[in-house]
Design a protein around this motif. Structure first.
Motif, short mmCIF file in Angstrom:
data_model
loop_
_atom_site.label_atom_id
_atom_site.label_comp_id
_atom_site.label_asym_id
_atom_site.label_seq_id
_atom_site.Cartn_x
_atom_site.Cartn_y
_atom_site.Cartn_z
N GLN A 48 1.03 -1.44 0.26
CA GLN A 48 -0.28 0.25 0.38
C GLN A 48 0.76 1.39 0.00
OE1 GLN A 48 -3.36 0.07 2.23
NE2 GLN A 48 -3.39 2.25 2.44
N ASP A 49 1.71 1.19 0.99
CA ASP A 49 2.71 2.45 0.92
C ASP A 49 3.64 2.16 -0.35
OD1 ASP A 49 1.66 2.64 4.15
OD2 ASP A 49 3.96 2.03 4.13
N GLU A 50 3.53 1.94 -1.14
CA GLU A 50 4.48 2.33 -2.36
C GLU A 50 3.71 2.28 -3.78
OE1 GLU A 50 7.61 1.61 -2.52
OE2 GLU A 50 8.17 0.62 -0.41
N ILE A 51 2.54 1.01 -3.27
CA ILE A 51 1.86 2.09 -4.43
C ILE A 51 1.31 3.12 -4.37
CG2 ILE A 51 -0.42 1.34 -3.87
CD1 ILE A 51 0.51 -0.12 -6.91
N ASN A 52 1.21 3.95 -2.90
CA ASN A 52 0.57 4.94 -3.11
C ASN A 52 1.49 6.14 -3.38
OD1 ASN A 52 -2.00 5.01 -2.85
ND2 ASN A 52 -1.89 4.66 -0.51
N LEU A 53 2.95 6.21 -2.66
CA LEU A 53 3.70 6.30 -3.53
C LEU A 53 4.12 6.84 -4.82
CD1 LEU A 53 6.54 7.91 -3.06
CD2 LEU A 53 7.62 6.00 -2.72
N LEU A 54 4.06 5.05 -6.18
CA LEU A 54 4.28 5.81 -7.32
C LEU A 54 2.63 6.77 -7.74
CD1 LEU A 54 5.05 2.64 -7.94
CD2 LEU A 54 6.80 4.02 -8.16
N LEU A 55 1.71 6.56 -6.75
CA LEU A 55 0.64 6.46 -7.56
C LEU A 55 0.81 8.44 -7.52
CD1 LEU A 55 -2.53 4.97 -6.19
CD2 LEU A 55 -2.17 5.82 -8.53
N THR A 56 1.31 9.08 -6.25
CA THR A 56 1.68 10.67 -5.51
C THR A 56 2.72 10.62 -6.57
OG1 THR A 56 1.27 10.00 -3.19
CG2 THR A 56 2.78 11.86 -4.17
N LYS A 57 3.36 10.10 -7.16
CA LYS A 57 4.59 10.85 -8.52
C LYS A 57 3.88 10.18 -10.01
CE LYS A 57 8.86 8.47 -5.93
NZ LYS A 57 9.95 7.96 -5.99
N ILE A 58 3.28 9.39 -9.89
CA ILE A 58 2.79 10.27 -11.69
C ILE A 58 1.63 11.16 -11.74
CG2 ILE A 58 0.82 8.70 -11.57
CD1 ILE A 58 1.77 7.69 -14.49
N ASN A 59 0.91 11.47 -9.93
CA ASN A 59 0.34 12.43 -10.09
C ASN A 59 0.73 13.66 -10.42
OD1 ASN A 59 -2.80 10.90 -9.95
ND2 ASN A 59 -1.91 11.23 -7.27
#
Length: 179
Positions: A48-59
């Motif tokens: 969850q932490d890793e995927i949310n970090l990637l979501l934040t970066k792409i956003n």
């Protein structure tokens, strides 16, 4: 170059393939989570932490993030087995929502042209992905062109952070994963 662990490169690959069509499907998230849970490469890994970090970066920096991923692939030395594993993660993610968009094929071709493995070896391991390997006239300028086209033609929507509700025996996802 930033040193990246192979597990994080695999997650970035799956994540970028998932986002390459501009839509995040719950089936894609579930598949990526399952691949991470079942692979011995992902130890002490908070999905969850890793995927949310990637979501934040792409956003916050969509095109720059994708370009960073492509640059990372160019600079990372992978074994043939690691390249096959990376391809496996990419193909499974692209197929997860049961719809293959042209943008996903273009994205895969961008990945493929940054790997050293031959098409013959890829097809030996993945005989059903011939469509993804159809020959293009590939030169350095062509690769730059399709990379630019992909980045220019893709408007990354704002994806919502995920809330994963899991028990020990399932990989259920709750919460909105975006449109």
């Amino acid at each position: 170059m930033n040193i990246v662990n192979f597990d994080k490169l695999l997650l970035k690959t799956a994540f970028c393939c998932m986002a390459s069509d501009g839509h995040i499907d719950a089936r894609e998230i579930a598949l990526i989570q399952s691949m991470c849970q079942t692979s011995p490469l992902f130890k002490d890994f908070n999905f969850q932490d890793e995927i949310n970090l990637l979501l934040t970066k792409i956003n916050t920096s969509g095109k720059e993030f994708i370009q960073y991923y492509f640059d990372l692939l160019n600079e990372t030395e992978l074994t043939e087995q690691e390249e096959l594993t990376l391809i496996d993660f990419a193909i499974q993610t692209i197929n997860a929502d049961e719809q293959i968009e042209y943008s996903e094929i273009k994205f895969f071709k961008n990945i493929r042209h940054r790997l050293k493995i031959s098409d013959e070896h890829i097809l030996k391991a993945f005989p059903t992905i011939e469509l993804f390997l159809e020959e293009d006239i590939v030169t350095e300028s062509f690769l730059d062109k399709i990379t630019r086209q992909y980045l220019e033609s893709t408007d990354f929507p704002q994806f919502e952070l995920l809330t994963l509700d899991m028990d020990a025996n399932s990989s259920n996802i709750s919460g909105k994963v975006g449109e």
